[in-house]
Design a protein around this motif. Structure first.
Motif, mmCIF file in Angstrom:
data_model
loop_
_atom_site.group_PDB
_atom_site.id
_atom_site.type_symbol
_atom_site.label_atom_id
_atom_site.label_comp_id
_atom_site.label_asym_id
_atom_site.label_seq_id
_atom_site.Cartn_x
_atom_site.Cartn_y
_atom_site.Cartn_z
ATOM 1 N N ALA A 337 0.839 -1.207 0.000
ATOM 2 C CA ALA A 337 0.000 0.000 0.000
ATOM 3 C C ALA A 337 0.874 1.256 0.000
ATOM 4 O O ALA A 337 0.620 2.209 -0.744
ATOM 5 N N LEU A 338 1.917 1.227 0.826
ATOM 6 C CA LEU A 338 2.815 2.385 0.910
ATOM 7 C C LEU A 338 3.478 2.639 -0.444
ATOM 8 O O LEU A 338 3.597 3.782 -0.903
ATOM 9 N N LYS A 339 3.871 1.550 -1.093
ATOM 10 C CA LYS A 339 4.506 1.679 -2.418
ATOM 11 C C LYS A 339 3.508 2.212 -3.451
ATOM 12 O O LYS A 339 3.844 3.066 -4.262
ATOM 13 N N ALA A 340 2.280 1.688 -3.411
ATOM 14 C CA ALA A 340 1.264 2.122 -4.386
ATOM 15 C C ALA A 340 0.990 3.610 -4.216
ATOM 16 O O ALA A 340 0.868 4.362 -5.185
ATOM 17 N N GLN A 341 0.921 4.041 -2.965
ATOM 18 C CA GLN A 341 0.659 5.446 -2.674
ATOM 19 C C GLN A 341 1.795 6.318 -3.194
ATOM 20 O O GLN A 341 1.570 7.367 -3.784
ATOM 21 N N TYR A 342 2.998 5.868 -2.945
ATOM 22 C CA TYR A 342 4.182 6.624 -3.377
ATOM 23 C C TYR A 342 4.198 6.738 -4.895
ATOM 24 O O TYR A 342 4.507 7.796 -5.456
ATOM 25 N N ASP A 389 12.854 2.581 -0.400
ATOM 26 C CA ASP A 389 14.222 2.749 -0.870
ATOM 27 C C ASP A 389 14.518 4.224 -1.159
ATOM 28 O O ASP A 389 14.960 4.598 -2.254
ATOM 29 N N ILE A 390 14.211 5.055 -0.195
ATOM 30 C CA ILE A 390 14.483 6.493 -0.314
ATOM 31 C C ILE A 390 15.153 6.969 0.964
ATOM 32 O O ILE A 390 15.211 6.228 1.944
ATOM 33 N N GLU A 391 15.626 8.198 0.945
ATOM 34 C CA GLU A 391 16.141 8.793 2.179
ATOM 35 C C GLU A 391 15.222 9.916 2.620
ATOM 36 O O GLU A 391 14.854 10.769 1.811
ATOM 37 N N LEU A 392 14.859 9.892 3.878
ATOM 38 C CA LEU A 392 13.944 10.917 4.392
ATOM 39 C C LEU A 392 14.700 11.851 5.319
ATOM 40 O O LEU A 392 15.273 11.391 6.312
ATOM 41 N N PRO A 393 14.685 13.135 5.048
ATOM 42 C CA PRO A 393 15.317 14.049 6.008
ATOM 43 C C PRO A 393 14.476 14.109 7.282
ATOM 44 O O PRO A 393 13.256 13.950 7.234
ATOM 45 N N LEU A 394 15.137 14.279 8.429
ATOM 46 C CA LEU A 394 14.388 14.391 9.685
ATOM 47 C C LEU A 394 13.852 15.804 9.850
ATOM 48 O O LEU A 394 14.605 16.765 9.731
ATOM 49 N N PRO A 395 12.564 15.950 10.134
ATOM 50 C CA PRO A 395 12.073 17.297 10.442
ATOM 51 C C PRO A 395 12.762 17.812 11.712
ATOM 52 O O PRO A 395 13.197 17.015 12.547
#
Ligand SMILES: Cc1ncc(COP(=O)(O)O)c(C=O)c1O
Length: 425
Positions: A337-342, A389-395
């Motif tokens: 689901a997360l992948k489909a949304q992305y 498979d991405i990098e998320l910056p920390l808020p």
């Protein structure tokens, strides 16, 4: 405002008592005696969030809290927006993670702190609450530094994300955090046991700040109105809302919004593998399984506390539980689901992804779907980065706390120990 205990309807309290007490006799939940029908909904929907929320809450709470006080409470609590993001032509995401702790609990936690500060009277107060992830942070931040209010937060050791833990276990001051060597249901049971102990309750001025406290639920009603208010007018007729559910407080608030007159056609309760409610709605049998750990850990609850309130609303409104949509996703389905949304251009986290997928599966032609995004994707950084498979910056809010040392105590799942701990401090 009058409320009654669902288990013992003869026990009646006003708003101030319900806020101070949290739970009624026999751990019964308080429930409003009257949920008014609001007048001109279109007029309400045209107002800004804070002004509209003041009107809604004043209609529910009534004259018990003076208008000026209530207005100030709402203004101090709702200091951030709840934007509705378009995902595709039929589906929108209600983003509830723009508050200080990046989760929907900021609405309820901050309003409850305001409410308690206004109805507390003299005397000491100890807030004791159990968290499966985000309540802890919202409560800790909402109450941090308030005079004469001590906060003790229990959470299942090793079962919440490291970042979630950092956000509320690094504050110190009047906030103490305890990692219990058990699951969330056990933490919740400890809290309930403490409330059943009259001597302890009296000695430390016990109060709960989890979703059983009515002030939290009342605050959460307001963002359902905000969601519909942001929909284009032509999309407001057949609205379906999917709620990622664990303890079922969020869904209860949505159902109260519908009772008040908000035009929502139906709700969907979306859960992870802890699927007591979807199974119950299918079979009519209430048979909780042992809680299992999942990717959407804040919903790892198999005995949802707020379910009696949901049933009460259906009963009182003459609604049929068969009209409540529901489904459960396992971890593999959550990842998909997360992948489909992305792939559709929307970045989410596991809880919101479950609500999105169940909505997508059950939305019918001509309906407009809204799913609730209950936490910022970065609160579940490890899983989101791995799955997508991405990098998320920390808020910034997370980054600041991530660098601080943990201050939690560790404790066995033992009420006698907890009792001594509470009395000693
Ligand atoms: C991120 C997130 N989503 C969903 C939920 C479930 O909400 P509720 O317990 O009101 O059903 C929680 C509860 O802690 C949560 O933290």
């Amino acid at each position: 405002m009058n409320l009654y205990n669902i288990k013992h309807p003869e026990e009646q309290v006003n708003f101030a008592q319900a806020v101070r007490q949290g739970l009624g006799k026999d751990q019964g939940l308080f429930f409003p005696e009257i949920i008014p029908q609001l007048g001109n909904i279109d007029e309400l929907l045209a107002m800004p969030l804070v002004e509209r929320s003041q009107k809604i809450l004043s209609a529910i709470i009534g004259e018990e809290i003076p208008a000026d006080t209530l207005n100030a409470m709402v203004k101090n609590a709702f200091t951030f927006p709840a934007p509705l993001a378009k995902v595709n032509d039929d589906i929108y995401a209600l983003e509830l993670f723009h508050g200080p702790t990046l989760a929907f609990k900021d609405f309820g936690g901050r309003f409850m702190a305001q409410a308690l500060a206004s109805v507390r009277g003299d005397g000491k107060i100890t807030i004791l609450t159990a968290t499966s992830g985000d309540t802890g942070a919202a409560v800790a931040h909402a109450f941090y530094g308030l005079e004469n209010i001590n906060v003790v937060i229990l959470y299942p050791k090793g079962k919440i994300s490291p970042l979630q833990e950092k956000l509320f276990c690094t504050l110190g001051c009047n906030i103490r955090t305890v990692a219990i060597e058990a699951d969330f249901d056990a933490c919740q049971a400890l809290v309930k046991q403490a409330f059943d102990d009259a001597e302890l309750r009296e000695a430390i001025g016990l109060n709960s700040a989890n979703s059983i406290n009515i002030s939290r639920l009342l605050a959460q009603i307001c963002y359902y109105f905000e969601a519909v208010a942001q929909l284009p007018k032509e999309k407001r007729d057949n609205v379906v809302v999917s709620v990622p559910s664990g303890n079922f407080g969020n869904l209860t608030a949505g159902l109260i919004a519908k009772t008040l007159g908000l035009p929502i056609k139906r709700f969907i309760a979306s859960t992870n593998a802890n699927d007591t409610v979807p199974r119950y709605l299918r079979s009519g049998e209430w048979s909780p399984n042992p809680t299992v750990a999942t990717l959407s850990n804040a919903m790892d609850v198999s005995r949802p506390n707020n379910w009696p309130r949901v049933e009460e609303l259906f009963k009182r409104n003459g609604w049929n539980l068969a009209d409540l949509g529901s489904d459960a996703l396992n971890d593999e389905e959550t990842e998909q689901a997360l992948k489909a949304q992305y792939a559709e251009g929307y970045l989410c986290e596991p809880h919101g992804a479950i609500a999105y997928q169940v909505l997508k599966d059950q939305l019918q032609a001509g309906e407009t779907g809204i799913f609730l995004c209950t936490a910022h994707p970065a609160k579940f950084k490890e899983s989101v980065e791995r799955i997508l498979d991405i990098e998320l910056p920390l808020p910034e809010a997370l980054d600041k706390h991530n660098k601080l040392p943990l201050l939690s105590d560790v404790m066995a799942n033992d009420f006698a120990m907890l009792r001594a701990y509470l009395l000693a401090k």
